[in-house]
Design a protein around this motif. Structure first.
Motif, PDB file in Angstrom:
ATOM      1  N   ASN A 142     153.607 120.368  95.842  1.00  0.00           N
ATOM      2  CA  ASN A 142     153.563 121.135  94.592  1.00  0.00           C
ATOM      3  C   ASN A 142     152.593 120.508  93.599  1.00  0.00           C
ATOM      4  N   VAL A 143     152.613 119.187  93.502  1.00  0.00           N
ATOM      5  CA  VAL A 143     151.696 118.490  92.603  1.00  0.00           C
ATOM      6  C   VAL A 143     150.259 118.684  93.083  1.00  0.00           C
ATOM      7  N   ALA A 144     150.041 118.532  94.382  1.00  0.00           N
ATOM      8  CA  ALA A 144     148.694 118.705  94.934  1.00  0.00           C
ATOM      9  C   ALA A 144     148.181 120.123  94.695  1.00  0.00           C
ATOM     10  N   HIS A 145     149.048 121.107  94.844  1.00  0.00           N
ATOM     11  CA  HIS A 145     148.645 122.495  94.606  1.00  0.00           C
ATOM     12  C   HIS A 145     148.239 122.696  93.144  1.00  0.00           C
ATOM     13  N   ALA A 146     149.021 122.150  92.232  1.00  0.00           N
ATOM     14  CA  ALA A 146     148.699 122.276  90.808  1.00  0.00           C
ATOM     15  C   ALA A 146     147.381 121.568  90.497  1.00  0.00           C
ATOM     16  N   LEU A 147     147.183 120.379  91.053  1.00  0.00           N
ATOM     17  CA  LEU A 147     145.932 119.649  90.822  1.00  0.00           C
ATOM     18  C   LEU A 147     144.737 120.390  91.406  1.00  0.00           C
ATOM     19  N   GLY A 173     139.715 122.733  91.029  1.00  0.00           N
ATOM     20  CA  GLY A 173     138.945 123.731  91.754  1.00  0.00           C
ATOM     21  C   GLY A 173     138.565 123.359  93.168  1.00  0.00           C
ATOM     22  N   ARG A 174     139.280 122.402  93.732  1.00  0.00           N
ATOM     23  CA  ARG A 174     139.039 122.051  95.134  1.00  0.00           C
ATOM     24  C   ARG A 174     140.358 121.586  95.740  1.00  0.00           C
TER      25      ARG A 174
END
Length: 80
Positions: free
Chosen positions: A42-47, A52-53
């Motif tokens: 979830n954190v990676a998706h938000a980041l 933008g990558r």
């Protein structure tokens, strides 16, 4: 809503207005490997939405490997 809840909500609103992304973490999120992995995703998706990558998520490293990587980066002067 209690005074503490209002104060917390006010803080969260101010952080969001300043452009911060706030995550709530519960004991369940940290309770086992599956939940920790889901939270990390979830954190990676938000980041990834912010930068933008894609942001990759890997399995956790043992502390010894973390220390060795840190020492190597210091030696290469990547960190000060």
């Amino acid at each position: 809503m209690t005074k503490d809840n209002r104060r917390d909500q006010n803080k969260l609103s101010r952080l969001a207005a300043a452009g911060w992304t706030v995550f709530s973490v519960t004991q369940l999120d940290l309770s086992d490997e599956l939940h920790r992995a889901a939270f990390a995703m979830n954190v990676a998706h938000a980041l990834s939405s912010i930068v933008g990558r894609p942001i990759g998520v890997t399995t956790p490293l043992p502390w010894r490997k973390v220390v060795l990587r840190y020492q190597k980066a210091r030696k290469l002067r990547l960190l000060d």
